[in-house]
Motif scaffolding. Structure first.
Motif, PDB file in Angstrom:
ATOM      1  N   THR A 166      47.225  46.623  22.937  1.00  0.00           N
ATOM      2  CA  THR A 166      46.711  45.252  22.845  1.00  0.00           C
ATOM      3  C   THR A 166      46.821  44.653  24.247  1.00  0.00           C
ATOM      4  N   ARG A 167      46.177  43.508  24.458  1.00  0.00           N
ATOM      5  CA  ARG A 167      46.191  42.939  25.828  1.00  0.00           C
ATOM      6  C   ARG A 167      47.615  42.549  26.237  1.00  0.00           C
ATOM      7  N   PHE A 168      48.320  41.925  25.304  1.00  0.00           N
ATOM      8  CA  PHE A 168      49.740  41.610  25.465  1.00  0.00           C
ATOM      9  C   PHE A 168      50.392  41.899  24.120  1.00  0.00           C
ATOM     10  N   THR A 169      51.704  42.093  24.122  1.00  0.00           N
ATOM     11  CA  THR A 169      52.386  42.364  22.858  1.00  0.00           C
ATOM     12  C   THR A 169      52.775  41.033  22.209  1.00  0.00           C
ATOM     13  N   LEU A 170      52.227  40.772  21.032  1.00  0.00           N
ATOM     14  CA  LEU A 170      52.571  39.521  20.353  1.00  0.00           C
ATOM     15  C   LEU A 170      54.017  39.620  19.859  1.00  0.00           C
ATOM     16  N   ASP A 171      54.868  38.781  20.385  1.00  0.00           N
ATOM     17  CA  ASP A 171      56.286  38.792  20.002  1.00  0.00           C
ATOM     18  C   ASP A 171      56.439  37.845  18.809  1.00  0.00           C
ATOM     19  N   ILE A 172      56.102  38.350  17.634  1.00  0.00           N
ATOM     20  CA  ILE A 172      56.079  37.488  16.442  1.00  0.00           C
ATOM     21  C   ILE A 172      57.479  36.956  16.124  1.00  0.00           C
ATOM     22  N   SER A 173      58.500  37.735  16.479  1.00  0.00           N
ATOM     23  CA  SER A 173      59.864  37.264  16.185  1.00  0.00           C
ATOM     24  C   SER A 173      60.209  36.026  17.006  1.00  0.00           C
ATOM     25  N   SER A 174      59.496  35.809  18.113  1.00  0.00           N
ATOM     26  CA  SER A 174      59.799  34.620  18.924  1.00  0.00           C
ATOM     27  C   SER A 174      59.499  33.333  18.160  1.00  0.00           C
ATOM     28  N   VAL A 175      58.616  33.401  17.164  1.00  0.00           N
ATOM     29  CA  VAL A 175      58.313  32.195  16.374  1.00  0.00           C
ATOM     30  C   VAL A 175      59.581  31.753  15.651  1.00  0.00           C
ATOM     31  N   SER A 176      60.184  32.722  14.998  1.00  0.00           N
ATOM     32  CA  SER A 176      61.406  32.424  14.246  1.00  0.00           C
ATOM     33  C   SER A 176      62.542  32.007  15.183  1.00  0.00           C
ATOM     34  N   VAL A 177      62.677  32.738  16.291  1.00  0.00           N
ATOM     35  CA  VAL A 177      63.770  32.436  17.234  1.00  0.00           C
ATOM     36  C   VAL A 177      63.572  31.047  17.845  1.00  0.00           C
ATOM     37  N   ALA A 178      62.359  30.768  18.314  1.00  0.00           N
ATOM     38  CA  ALA A 178      62.107  29.476  18.971  1.00  0.00           C
ATOM     39  C   ALA A 178      62.289  28.314  17.998  1.00  0.00           C
ATOM     40  N   LYS A 179      61.930  28.528  16.737  1.00  0.00           N
ATOM     41  CA  LYS A 179      62.101  27.451  15.757  1.00  0.00           C
ATOM     42  C   LYS A 179      63.578  27.193  15.440  1.00  0.00           C
ATOM     43  N   ARG A 180      64.393  28.227  15.607  1.00  0.00           N
ATOM     44  CA  ARG A 180      65.831  28.034  15.392  1.00  0.00           C
ATOM     45  C   ARG A 180      66.511  27.450  16.624  1.00  0.00           C
ATOM     46  N   GLN A 181      66.011  27.847  17.801  1.00  0.00           N
ATOM     47  CA  GLN A 181      66.735  27.482  19.021  1.00  0.00           C
ATOM     48  C   GLN A 181      66.172  26.266  19.747  1.00  0.00           C
ATOM     49  N   SER A 182      65.053  25.737  19.276  1.00  0.00           N
ATOM     50  CA  SER A 182      64.534  24.521  19.899  1.00  0.00           C
ATOM     51  C   SER A 182      64.197  23.530  18.789  1.00  0.00           C
ATOM     52  N   ILE A 183      63.902  22.299  19.215  1.00  0.00           N
ATOM     53  CA  ILE A 183      63.563  21.283  18.209  1.00  0.00           C
ATOM     54  C   ILE A 183      62.055  21.182  18.034  1.00  0.00           C
ATOM     55  N   TYR A 184      61.313  22.055  18.729  1.00  0.00           N
ATOM     56  CA  TYR A 184      59.862  21.891  18.774  1.00  0.00           C
ATOM     57  C   TYR A 184      59.117  22.795  17.798  1.00  0.00           C
ATOM     58  N   PRO A 185      57.924  22.344  17.401  1.00  0.00           N
ATOM     59  CA  PRO A 185      57.050  23.215  16.616  1.00  0.00           C
ATOM     60  C   PRO A 185      56.566  24.394  17.469  1.00  0.00           C
ATOM     61  N   VAL A 186      56.140  25.432  16.792  1.00  0.00           N
ATOM     62  CA  VAL A 186      55.703  26.641  17.512  1.00  0.00           C
ATOM     63  C   VAL A 186      54.287  27.017  17.087  1.00  0.00           C
ATOM     64  N   CYS A 187      53.478  27.253  18.106  1.00  0.00           N
ATOM     65  CA  CYS A 187      52.089  27.684  17.920  1.00  0.00           C
ATOM     66  C   CYS A 187      52.021  29.168  18.289  1.00  0.00           C
ATOM     67  N   VAL A 188      51.068  29.889  17.727  1.00  0.00           N
ATOM     68  CA  VAL A 188      50.849  31.276  18.144  1.00  0.00           C
ATOM     69  C   VAL A 188      49.402  31.425  18.597  1.00  0.00           C
ATOM     70  N   ASP A 189      49.203  31.864  19.824  1.00  0.00           N
ATOM     71  CA  ASP A 189      47.871  32.181  20.344  1.00  0.00           C
ATOM     72  C   ASP A 189      47.622  33.654  20.027  1.00  0.00           C
ATOM     73  N   VAL A 190      46.748  33.885  19.044  1.00  0.00           N
ATOM     74  CA  VAL A 190      46.517  35.260  18.598  1.00  0.00           C
ATOM     75  C   VAL A 190      45.398  35.946  19.383  1.00  0.00           C
ATOM     76  N   SER A 191      44.672  35.205  20.189  1.00  0.00           N
ATOM     77  CA  SER A 191      43.537  35.791  20.900  1.00  0.00           C
ATOM     78  C   SER A 191      43.938  36.439  22.213  1.00  0.00           C
ATOM     79  N   HIS A 192      44.742  35.722  23.024  1.00  0.00           N
ATOM     80  CA  HIS A 192      45.130  36.311  24.304  1.00  0.00           C
ATOM     81  C   HIS A 192      46.112  37.459  24.112  1.00  0.00           C
ATOM     82  N   SER A 193      46.854  37.441  23.020  1.00  0.00           N
ATOM     83  CA  SER A 193      47.742  38.579  22.743  1.00  0.00           C
ATOM     84  C   SER A 193      46.916  39.772  22.280  1.00  0.00           C
ATOM     85  N   ALA A 194      46.013  39.565  21.337  1.00  0.00           N
ATOM     86  CA  ALA A 194      45.221  40.688  20.813  1.00  0.00           C
ATOM     87  C   ALA A 194      44.304  41.274  21.883  1.00  0.00           C
ATOM     88  N   GLY A 195      43.562  40.405  22.533  1.00  0.00           N
ATOM     89  CA  GLY A 195      42.607  40.869  23.544  1.00  0.00           C
ATOM     90  C   GLY A 195      41.371  41.503  22.931  1.00  0.00           C
TER      91      GLY A 195
END
Ligand code: PEP
Ligand code: MN
Length: 258
Positions: A166-195
């Protein structure tokens, strides 16, 4: 989109072309998003490209087109800022600012964004640096918030790994980690990762299932003739099917696609 209220029962779809190329192109996308009942359109006016000879975007003329089209179809715009000039232009006409992966560590830009938006609290999407750890990405958001704007949405967009299928490796686990470790919502860009447009729908389904608050998807009325990222942009028809396919996934999580 307000990061304080983003983590509710909605999944925001941020769809649109990689770059605004013409009014006709963006009108075609906005019309379709409006028909599907969606709220946000993305379109780059300033494009940080690997190759200086590649299409660099329409610049401020692109912002004018975005404003005209989003007003016409009652959509909210998302567009990238790359420096102080584009920041000042965007503040006047764009609804959600985006910081690209190449600028996650441009701390003077992050500070300027926080400083110049501290009264309006305009939402800022901060993409993850392609070689940055989740902790570095979250810490980078402090450069914006400490200057007074904490209306931030973190965006995972794939990272560099040894894997090149793939163009970049989508780190899907970062969604869960970022939601636990920050106060912010998390978006996933599926296009630049997939390529690659063929892979985009699966990644979008995974993003919704994983609890993403927003999903960014590149959509173009004529992907084969797109001025950039043509391989990964969905046609309007493929995008419509994807939205129909992810609705039941969102529903199973008691969420609504908007
Ligand atoms: C974009 O979203 O238009 C873009 C260039 O993405 P990234 O910064 O993640 O490469
Ligand atoms: Mn792109």
């Amino acid at each position: 989109m307000n990061s304080k209220v983003c983590q509710n029962n909605k999944v925001r779809i941020i769809a649109g072309p990689c770059a605004v190329e013409s009014e006709d192109q963006l009108i075609a996308v906005c019309k379709h998003l409006n028909k599907l009942g969606l709220t946000y359109v993305r379109a780059g006016a300033y494009k940080p490209r690997l190759n200086p000879h590649s299409f660099q975007g329409l610049g401020s003329a692109g912002f004018d087109i975005i404003k005209k089209c989003t007003n016409k179809y009652n959509l909210k715009s998302v567009s990238e800022v790359v420096d102080e000039k584009s920041l000042h232009e965007a503040i006047d006409c764009i609804d959600v600012l985006q910081v690209g992966t190449r600028n996650m560590t441009n701390y003077s830009l992050l500070k300027a964004i926080g400083y110049y938006t501290n009264k309006t609290n305009i939402p800022v999407i901060l993409k993850r640096g392609m070689s940055s750890k989740v902790s570095e990405w979250i810490t980078a958001s402090d450069y914006i918030s400490e200057k007074g704007n904490d209306n931030i949405i973190l965006c995972e967009r794939g990272i560099r790994t040894f894997e090149d299928s793939t163009r970049f490796t989508l780190d899907i686990s970062s969604v869960s980690v970022a939601k636990r470790q920050s106060i912010y919502p998390v978006c996933v860009d599926v296009s630049h990762s997939a390529g690659n447009a063929g892979i985009v729908p699966d990644l979008a389904k995974a993003a919704v299932a994983c609890g993403a608050d927003a999903v960014m998807i590149e959509v173009h009325p004529d992907p084969q003739n797109a001025k950039c990222d043509g391989l990964q942009q969905l046609s309007l028809q493929a995008f419509e099917k994807l939205i129909a396919d992810i609705k039941p996934i969102a529903k199973a999580l008691n969420k609504e696609i908007i």
